[in-house]
Design a protein around this motif. Structure first.
Motif, short mmCIF file in Angstrom:
data_model
loop_
_atom_site.label_atom_id
_atom_site.label_comp_id
_atom_site.label_asym_id
_atom_site.label_seq_id
_atom_site.Cartn_x
_atom_site.Cartn_y
_atom_site.Cartn_z
N THR A 17 0.84 -1.20 0.00
CA THR A 17 0.00 0.00 0.00
C THR A 17 0.87 1.25 0.00
O THR A 17 1.84 1.34 0.76
CB THR A 17 -0.93 0.01 1.22
OG1 THR A 17 -1.61 -1.25 1.30
CG2 THR A 17 -1.98 1.10 1.09
N TYR A 30 0.64 5.64 -0.19
CA TYR A 30 -0.21 6.82 0.00
C TYR A 30 0.57 8.09 -0.37
O TYR A 30 1.77 8.19 -0.12
CB TYR A 30 -0.61 6.98 1.47
CG TYR A 30 -1.16 5.75 2.15
CD1 TYR A 30 -0.32 4.75 2.62
CD2 TYR A 30 -2.53 5.60 2.36
CE1 TYR A 30 -0.81 3.64 3.27
CE2 TYR A 30 -3.04 4.49 3.03
CZ TYR A 30 -2.17 3.51 3.47
OH TYR A 30 -2.68 2.41 4.13
N GLN A 76 -4.60 6.77 -2.40
CA GLN A 76 -4.10 5.52 -1.84
C GLN A 76 -4.09 4.46 -2.93
O GLN A 76 -5.08 4.28 -3.64
CB GLN A 76 -4.98 5.06 -0.68
CG GLN A 76 -4.59 3.70 -0.11
CD GLN A 76 -5.57 3.20 0.95
OE1 GLN A 76 -6.43 3.95 1.41
NE2 GLN A 76 -5.42 1.95 1.35
N VAL A 126 -7.19 2.73 -4.64
CA VAL A 126 -8.21 2.37 -3.65
C VAL A 126 -9.06 3.57 -3.29
O VAL A 126 -10.28 3.45 -3.12
CB VAL A 126 -7.54 1.80 -2.38
CG1 VAL A 126 -8.57 1.55 -1.30
CG2 VAL A 126 -6.77 0.53 -2.70
N ARG A 170 -3.43 -4.71 4.23
CA ARG A 170 -4.39 -4.76 5.32
C ARG A 170 -4.48 -6.14 5.94
O ARG A 170 -4.69 -6.27 7.15
CB ARG A 170 -5.76 -4.35 4.85
CG ARG A 170 -5.94 -2.89 4.57
CD ARG A 170 -7.40 -2.58 4.31
NE ARG A 170 -8.24 -2.90 5.46
CZ ARG A 170 -9.08 -3.91 5.52
NH1 ARG A 170 -9.21 -4.74 4.50
NH2 ARG A 170 -9.81 -4.12 6.60
N ALA A 174 -2.86 -2.54 9.52
CA ALA A 174 -3.51 -1.40 8.86
C ALA A 174 -3.32 -0.14 9.68
O ALA A 174 -3.44 -0.15 10.91
CB ALA A 174 -4.99 -1.70 8.67
N GLY A 175 -3.03 0.96 9.00
CA GLY A 175 -2.85 2.24 9.68
C GLY A 175 -1.43 2.48 10.16
O GLY A 175 -1.10 3.60 10.57
N LEU A 220 1.70 3.39 9.13
CA LEU A 220 2.32 3.94 7.94
C LEU A 220 3.77 4.32 8.21
O LEU A 220 4.11 4.79 9.31
CB LEU A 220 1.56 5.18 7.47
CG LEU A 220 0.36 4.97 6.55
CD1 LEU A 220 -0.65 4.02 7.13
CD2 LEU A 220 -0.27 6.30 6.18
#
Lengths: 113, 117
Positions: B31, B33, B48, B55, B98, B103-104, B106
């Motif tokens: 992922t 961002y 993202q 996404v 995820r 998740a989260g 970063l």
């Protein structure tokens, strides 16, 4: 939509003082909550997280408890050091596939010796 | 482990010119961002990617901003034409998928500071 509100800074404390930085949120569903920190001259980095109600995240002496009833995630530390001087950001992730973080405006913390 | 790499670190352009920022995420991070951080504010998500698919781009001003992530690794963010209000730090971040349960969490690069005159 989702939002995060933090106390305005700068916050100036003496070394060894008790720290609280308030954070409240608005979100649908059950978000995960985070505190990120940016030290002078460095990039943002994760400090701690909590993924469900009543969870307590902790790291480097900092703690924050996910309070669903008050939609809050206040950051606390019992005795701050000069090296804790930084900008602190509260953030939430709404989960699901699109889980990019929503950040607060940040709180600049200054610790004086 | 190498961190998230971004370039250039600083860029000054005049309004209506174009600019591009490059990001190389941490190896293995699915992922990616892009965030915009205006002075005195928190980072705002622009786009993202999950591997090379988009996404979420709901906050990307698509009339002037574009981003791509070819082959699911490096990414480029472009602004054309730039406006004064685009002056900001552009942050790239990456994370594990995820499904990793992270998740989260970063990992951010140091950012690219854009000044539009």
């Amino acid at each position: 939509g989702n939002s995060v509100t933090q106390m305005e800074g700068p916050v100036t404390l003496s070394e060894e003082a008790f720290l609280t930085i308030n954070c409240t949120y608005t979100a649908t569903g059950y978000p995960s909550l985070f505190w990120y920190v940016q030290y002078p001259g460095e990039g943002l980095q994760l400090l701690l997280k909590a993924t469900k109600a009543d969870d307590k995240g902790s790291n480097k002496g900092f703690e924050a408890t996910y309070r669903k009833e008050t939609t809050s995630f206040h950051l606390e530390k019992g005795s701050v050091q000069v090296s804790d001087s930084a900008v602190y950001f509260c953030a939430l992730s709404r989960g699901g596939g699109a889980d990019g973080l929503t950040f607060g405006k940040g709180t600049h913390l200054i610790i004086q010796p | 482990e190498a961190g998230v790499a971004q370039s250039p670190r600083y860029k000054i352009i005049e309004k209506r010119q174009s600019v591009a920022f490059w990001c190389n995420p941490i190896s293995g991070h699915a992922t990616l961002y892009w965030y915009q951080q205006i002075l005195g504010q928190g980072p705002k998500l622009l786009i993202q990617f999950q591997n090379n698919g988009v996404v979420d781009d709901s906050q990307l001003p698509k009339d002037r901003f574009s981003a791509e992530r070819l082959k699911g690794v490096d990414s480029t963010l472009k602004i054309q034409p730039a406006k004064l209000e685009d002056s900001a730090v552009y942050l790239c971040a990456s994370s594990l998928a995820r499904t990793s349960g992270r998740a989260g969490e970063l990992f951010f690069g140091e950012g690219s500071r854009l000044t539009v005159l």
